[in-house]
Design a protein around this motif. Structure first.
Motif, PDB file in Angstrom:
ATOM      1  N   CYS A  30       0.815  -1.216   0.000  1.00 28.69           N
ATOM      2  CA  CYS A  30       0.000   0.000   0.000  1.00 28.69           C
ATOM      3  C   CYS A  30       0.849   1.266   0.000  1.00 28.69           C
ATOM      4  O   CYS A  30       0.313   2.365  -0.133  1.00 28.69           O
ATOM      5  CB  CYS A  30      -0.940   0.008   1.197  1.00 28.69           C
ATOM      6  SG  CYS A  30      -0.095   0.234   2.779  1.00 28.69           S
ATOM      7  N   GLY A  31       2.143   1.110   0.169  1.00 26.29           N
ATOM      8  CA  GLY A  31       3.035   2.263   0.199  1.00 26.29           C
ATOM      9  C   GLY A  31       3.456   2.686   1.593  1.00 26.29           C
ATOM     10  O   GLY A  31       4.394   3.464   1.745  1.00 26.29           O
ATOM     11  N   ARG A  32       2.785   2.185   2.628  1.00 22.91           N
ATOM     12  CA  ARG A  32       3.195   2.486   4.002  1.00 22.91           C
ATOM     13  C   ARG A  32       4.439   1.685   4.371  1.00 22.91           C
ATOM     14  O   ARG A  32       4.758   0.699   3.733  1.00 22.91           O
ATOM     15  CB  ARG A  32       2.086   2.110   4.986  1.00 22.91           C
ATOM     16  CG  ARG A  32       0.881   2.985   4.973  1.00 22.91           C
ATOM     17  CD  ARG A  32      -0.011   2.602   6.175  1.00 22.91           C
ATOM     18  NE  ARG A  32      -1.325   3.167   6.044  1.00 22.91           N
ATOM     19  CZ  ARG A  32      -2.424   2.490   5.717  1.00 22.91           C
ATOM     20  NH1 ARG A  32      -2.372   1.207   5.492  1.00 22.91           N
ATOM     21  NH2 ARG A  32      -3.576   3.089   5.614  1.00 22.91           N
ATOM     22  N   LYS A  33       5.063   2.098   5.474  1.00 25.22           N
ATOM     23  CA  LYS A  33       6.206   1.347   6.003  1.00 25.22           C
ATOM     24  C   LYS A  33       5.723  -0.019   6.466  1.00 25.22           C
ATOM     25  O   LYS A  33       4.726  -0.133   7.185  1.00 25.22           O
ATOM     26  CB  LYS A  33       6.827   2.107   7.172  1.00 25.22           C
ATOM     27  CG  LYS A  33       7.981   1.357   7.833  1.00 25.22           C
ATOM     28  CD  LYS A  33       8.479   2.080   9.049  1.00 25.22           C
ATOM     29  CE  LYS A  33       7.586   1.781  10.219  1.00 25.22           C
ATOM     30  NZ  LYS A  33       8.073   2.210  11.510  1.00 25.22           N
ATOM     31  N   SER A  34       6.405  -1.067   6.049  1.00 28.44           N
ATOM     32  CA  SER A  34       6.058  -2.400   6.554  1.00 28.44           C
ATOM     33  C   SER A  34       6.872  -2.667   7.808  1.00 28.44           C
ATOM     34  O   SER A  34       8.059  -2.407   7.853  1.00 28.44           O
ATOM     35  CB  SER A  34       6.300  -3.479   5.496  1.00 28.44           C
ATOM     36  OG  SER A  34       7.660  -3.598   5.216  1.00 28.44           O
ATOM     37  N   SER A  35       6.186  -3.144   8.818  1.00 31.03           N
ATOM     38  CA  SER A  35       6.838  -3.447  10.088  1.00 31.03           C
ATOM     39  C   SER A  35       6.534  -4.861  10.563  1.00 31.03           C
ATOM     40  O   SER A  35       7.032  -5.286  11.594  1.00 31.03           O
ATOM     41  CB  SER A  35       6.393  -2.439  11.156  1.00 31.03           C
ATOM     42  OG  SER A  35       4.984  -2.473  11.295  1.00 31.03           O
ATOM     43  N   MET A  36       5.721  -5.589   9.803  1.00 30.57           N
ATOM     44  CA  MET A  36       5.279  -6.916  10.208  1.00 30.57           C
ATOM     45  C   MET A  36       5.664  -7.947   9.149  1.00 30.57           C
ATOM     46  O   MET A  36       5.820  -7.609   7.971  1.00 30.57           O
ATOM     47  CB  MET A  36       3.761  -6.924  10.397  1.00 30.57           C
ATOM     48  CG  MET A  36       3.212  -5.803  11.273  1.00 30.57           C
ATOM     49  SD  MET A  36       3.881  -5.760  12.954  1.00 30.57           S
ATOM     50  CE  MET A  36       3.072  -7.170  13.668  1.00 30.57           C
ATOM     51  N   ASN A  37       5.788  -9.201   9.572  1.00 27.13           N
ATOM     52  CA  ASN A  37       6.143 -10.311   8.683  1.00 27.13           C
ATOM     53  C   ASN A  37       5.017 -11.332   8.684  1.00 27.13           C
ATOM     54  O   ASN A  37       4.831 -12.053   9.659  1.00 27.13           O
ATOM     55  CB  ASN A  37       7.431 -10.982   9.173  1.00 27.13           C
ATOM     56  CG  ASN A  37       8.562  -9.992   9.288  1.00 27.13           C
ATOM     57  OD1 ASN A  37       8.970  -9.402   8.302  1.00 27.13           O
ATOM     58  ND2 ASN A  37       9.057  -9.781  10.499  1.00 27.13           N
ATOM     59  N   LEU A  38       4.252 -11.376   7.621  1.00 26.60           N
ATOM     60  CA  LEU A  38       3.152 -12.322   7.513  1.00 26.60           C
ATOM     61  C   LEU A  38       3.671 -13.629   6.925  1.00 26.60           C
ATOM     62  O   LEU A  38       4.275 -13.628   5.859  1.00 26.60           O
ATOM     63  CB  LEU A  38       2.045 -11.756   6.606  1.00 26.60           C
ATOM     64  CG  LEU A  38       0.827 -12.650   6.416  1.00 26.60           C
ATOM     65  CD1 LEU A  38      -0.011 -12.679   7.702  1.00 26.60           C
ATOM     66  CD2 LEU A  38      -0.010 -12.152   5.246  1.00 26.60           C
ATOM     67  N   ARG A  39       3.436 -14.732   7.628  1.00 25.54           N
ATOM     68  CA  ARG A  39       3.780 -16.053   7.090  1.00 25.54           C
ATOM     69  C   ARG A  39       2.602 -16.539   6.254  1.00 25.54           C
ATOM     70  O   ARG A  39       1.459 -16.409   6.674  1.00 25.54           O
ATOM     71  CB  ARG A  39       4.068 -17.047   8.211  1.00 25.54           C
ATOM     72  CG  ARG A  39       4.531 -18.414   7.692  1.00 25.54           C
ATOM     73  CD  ARG A  39       4.759 -19.413   8.804  1.00 25.54           C
ATOM     74  NE  ARG A  39       5.912 -19.058   9.602  1.00 25.54           N
ATOM     75  CZ  ARG A  39       6.217 -19.641  10.776  1.00 25.54           C
ATOM     76  NH1 ARG A  39       5.450 -20.599  11.267  1.00 25.54           N
ATOM     77  NH2 ARG A  39       7.286 -19.252  11.448  1.00 25.54           N
ATOM     78  N   VAL A  40       2.913 -17.083   5.082  1.00 28.05           N
ATOM     79  CA  VAL A  40       1.868 -17.601   4.199  1.00 28.05           C
ATOM     80  C   VAL A  40       2.164 -19.056   3.841  1.00 28.05           C
ATOM     81  O   VAL A  40       3.304 -19.503   3.885  1.00 28.05           O
ATOM     82  CB  VAL A  40       1.731 -16.748   2.904  1.00 28.05           C
ATOM     83  CG1 VAL A  40       1.256 -15.337   3.231  1.00 28.05           C
ATOM     84  CG2 VAL A  40       3.031 -16.708   2.128  1.00 28.05           C
ATOM     85  N   ASP A  41       1.107 -19.763   3.472  1.00 22.18           N
ATOM     86  CA  ASP A  41       1.286 -21.148   3.030  1.00 22.18           C
ATOM     87  C   ASP A  41       1.558 -21.166   1.524  1.00 22.18           C
ATOM     88  O   ASP A  41       1.707 -20.105   0.896  1.00 22.18           O
ATOM     89  CB  ASP A  41       0.078 -22.012   3.400  1.00 22.18           C
ATOM     90  CG  ASP A  41      -1.220 -21.590   2.726  1.00 22.18           C
ATOM     91  OD1 ASP A  41      -1.177 -20.846   1.718  1.00 22.18           O
ATOM     92  OD2 ASP A  41      -2.293 -22.019   3.196  1.00 22.18           O
ATOM     93  N   GLY A  42       1.597 -22.324   0.938  1.00 22.48           N
ATOM     94  CA  GLY A  42       1.898 -22.475  -0.478  1.00 22.48           C
ATOM     95  C   GLY A  42       0.905 -21.803  -1.407  1.00 22.48           C
ATOM     96  O   GLY A  42       1.221 -21.506  -2.560  1.00 22.48           O
ATOM     97  N   ASP A  43      -0.293 -21.525  -0.891  1.00 22.48           N
ATOM     98  CA  ASP A  43      -1.315 -20.847  -1.694  1.00 22.48           C
ATOM     99  C   ASP A  43      -1.392 -19.351  -1.412  1.00 22.48           C
ATOM    100  O   ASP A  43      -2.294 -18.670  -1.907  1.00 22.48           O
ATOM    101  CB  ASP A  43      -2.688 -21.475  -1.426  1.00 22.48           C
ATOM    102  CG  ASP A  43      -2.744 -22.927  -1.888  1.00 22.48           C
ATOM    103  OD1 ASP A  43      -2.156 -23.225  -2.947  1.00 22.48           O
ATOM    104  OD2 ASP A  43      -3.359 -23.751  -1.186  1.00 22.48           O
ATOM    105  N   GLY A  44      -0.476 -18.860  -0.569  1.00 22.48           N
ATOM    106  CA  GLY A  44      -0.477 -17.435  -0.244  1.00 22.48           C
ATOM    107  C   GLY A  44      -1.450 -17.035   0.840  1.00 22.48           C
ATOM    108  O   GLY A  44      -1.699 -15.853   1.063  1.00 22.48           O
TER     109      GLY A  44
END
Length: 194
Positions: free
Chosen positions: A147-161
């Motif tokens: 979205c253009g904001r600063k990313s501060s988090m790490n989202l874990r995703v599975d093989g399908d996202g």
């Protein structure tokens, strides 16, 4: 006076690239450095630090049992070290962070640590928690959310996202397993505010 530094961010902010640039700067001036990375992160192969843009350098590996103070001081006796650089610092133990503080305080060698602040659930990693508590200097490296904001988090995703909500704190992976997001999109992906 030597200091203990912690450069932290979400994924994809260039932590390894920044570390390798700092190492290059020291070595270009004829100064000796010592590089460390987590033994459990074997994506770059045996003993290496590799950035997403293709920079690479050999490094010593640390595990939970590694006595960093002894190893660094022994190397410093053989050839004086101008700087110690640690990648994947979130995987350090609290005791190892204190050993690195001792390297700065008693051996007089600057220590630059680079790592994630939080895991895929927004929880502090042990090494990051200790570094946030005792480092002389805290430097946030910036990454950008879609979205253009600063990313501060790490989202874990599975093989399908699809967002992963539970699991072990440590699971090694790159862009195939993690997405750096701002807090708003992180919480939306996990469905926390629904």
């Amino acid at each position: 006076m030597a200091k203990l530094y912690f450069y932290y961010s979400s994924m994809n902010a260039g932590k390894s690239t920044t570390l390798l640039q700092a190492d290059f700067n020291y070595r270009e001036r004829g100064m000796q450095t010592m590089l460390w990375t987590a033994a459990l992160d074997d994506r770059a192969g045996h003993g290496g630090i590799e950035s997403r843009i293709g920079l690479h350098a050999e490094a010593h590996k640390f595990s939970a049992a590694t006595q960093l103070w002894e190893r660094i001081v022994a190397a410093h006796r053989v050839e004086p070290l101008a700087c110690v650089l640690v990648d994947e610092a979130q995987f350090l133990s609290e005791a190892q962070v204190w050993q690195l503080a001792r390297v700065a305080d008693q051996a007089g060698i600057p220590v630059l640590c680079y790592g994630l602040r939080t895991d895929f659930q927004g929880e502090l990693f042990p090494g990051a928690k200790a570094l946030l508590g005792i480092a002389d200097s805290l430097i946030e490296l910036k990454a950008v959310c879609h979205c253009g904001r600063k990313s501060s988090m790490n989202l874990r995703v599975d093989g399908d996202g699809v967002a992963v909500k539970q699991g072990a704190q440590t699971e090694i992976g790159g862009n195939d397993r993690y997405v750096a997001l701002c807090r708003k999109h992180f919480t939306e992906a996990l469905g926390w505010w629904v």
